[in-house]
Enzyme design. Structure first.
Site, PDB file in Angstrom:
ATOM      1  N   LYS A  26     -53.336  33.761 -46.887  1.00  0.00           N
ATOM      2  CA  LYS A  26     -54.019  33.234 -45.706  1.00  0.00           C
ATOM      3  C   LYS A  26     -55.418  33.830 -45.644  1.00  0.00           C
ATOM      4  O   LYS A  26     -55.591  35.058 -45.625  1.00  0.00           O
ATOM      5  CB  LYS A  26     -53.238  33.654 -44.458  1.00  0.00           C
ATOM      6  CG  LYS A  26     -52.754  32.497 -43.631  1.00  0.00           C
ATOM      7  CD  LYS A  26     -51.917  33.023 -42.511  1.00  0.00           C
ATOM      8  CE  LYS A  26     -51.726  32.002 -41.451  1.00  0.00           C
ATOM      9  NZ  LYS A  26     -51.042  32.599 -40.290  1.00  0.00           N
TER      10      LYS A  26
HETATM   11  C1  E4P Z   1     -50.548  30.264 -37.893  1.00  0.00           C
HETATM   12  O1  E4P Z   1     -50.444  30.394 -39.095  1.00  0.00           O
HETATM   13  C2  E4P Z   1     -50.700  31.361 -36.933  1.00  0.00           C
HETATM   14  O2  E4P Z   1     -49.931  32.458 -37.357  1.00  0.00           O
HETATM   15  C3  E4P Z   1     -50.195  31.022 -35.564  1.00  0.00           C
HETATM   16  O3  E4P Z   1     -49.734  29.707 -35.482  1.00  0.00           O
HETATM   17  C4  E4P Z   1     -51.087  31.447 -34.445  1.00  0.00           C
HETATM   18  O4  E4P Z   1     -50.481  31.097 -33.238  1.00  0.00           O
HETATM   19  P1  E4P Z   1     -50.941  31.695 -31.828  1.00  0.00           P
HETATM   20  O5  E4P Z   1     -52.204  31.020 -31.441  1.00  0.00           O
HETATM   21  O6  E4P Z   1     -49.822  31.361 -30.901  1.00  0.00           O
HETATM   22  O7  E4P Z   1     -51.121  33.169 -32.034  1.00  0.00           O
END
Ligand code: E4P
Length: 217
Positions: free
Chosen positions: A84
């Site tokens: 990521k």
């Molecule tokens: C995606 O890969 C992220 O980990 C996640 O969806 C972020 O979500 P949030 O905005 O609820 O922290």
């Protein structure tokens, strides 16, 4: 639309996979810290061994050279790990370098169609528009998912998959599927909410009660 779990909780991942509906996992530094995992490598390896598909693990350093080095290190931990990388200029540089090394990238923290287009051009395997965080800021997060899907459809050579992220409730999942997202990554709580329907529970109760009354058991 495929469903990934957005968590670093091992029990939740095991449950989701056992249901046969979870085909990947996304983590982020916040999710990892919430579970108190001290050994990042051991945690990623464990999740990768449970999940029959891609597991996104985020780089936690800044600057293209350091990100690239850490991405290569994480990529060596398991065959199904996906790196990521944030949707920034440095992130694009790292993504295009990793693409040349056949290391898959999930470009994260995407809040615009332009970021998604650039991620695809750099060779990201997945682009993650953050729906809930856009909604929180007064924008229409799901409109972004739909726009990205529509733009990518215009160009057959863009193979990047749209991964709807920051999903907050079951309606987001339906909307992501309607918008044509390839994947939605959902918190465990949302997965359970997607399964549950009160009429199903009432129906089971009534069927069992009626069966008992005729069978006497
Ligand atoms: C995606 O890969 C992220 O980990 C996640 O969806 C972020 O979500 P949030 O905005 O609820 O922290």
């Amino acid at each position: 639309m495929r469903i990934f779990l957005d968590t670093a909780n091992i029990e939740h991942i095991e449950h989701g996979v056992s249901l046969g509906v979870v085909s990947g996992v996304t983590t982020n530094p916040t999710l990892v810290s919430m579970e108190g995992h001290k050994d990042y490598r051991a945690m990623v390896k464990k999740i990768c061994s449970i999940v029959p598909g891609p597991v996104s693990a985020e780089v936690v350093v800044e600057g293209a050279p350091a990100m690239l080095e850490q991405a290569r290190e994480i990529a060596a931990w398991a065959t199904n790990v996906v790196i990521k990388i944030p949707a920034t200029a440095e992130g694009l540089e790292v993504t295009s370098a990793l693409k040349k090394e056949n290391i898959k990238v999930n470009m994260t923290l995407c809040f615009s169609v332009n970021q998604a287009l650039l991620a695809a051009l750099a060779g990201a395997s997945y682009i993650s528009p953050f729906v809930g965080r856009l909604d929180d800021a007064g924008h229409d997060g799901m409109a972004l998912v739909k726009d990205i899907v529509d733009v990518f459809k215009n160009y057959q050579d863009l193979t990047t998959e749209v991964l709807a992220a920051s999903i907050r409730h079951p309606l987001h999942c339906i909307a992501a599927a309607r918008a044509g997202a390839h994947i939605a990554t959902v918190p465990y709580k949302v997965l359970l909410q997607m399964i549950k329907h009160p009429l199903t529970d009432i129906g089971i109760e009534r069927f069992l009660a009626d069966w008992k009354s005729v069978s006497g058991k």
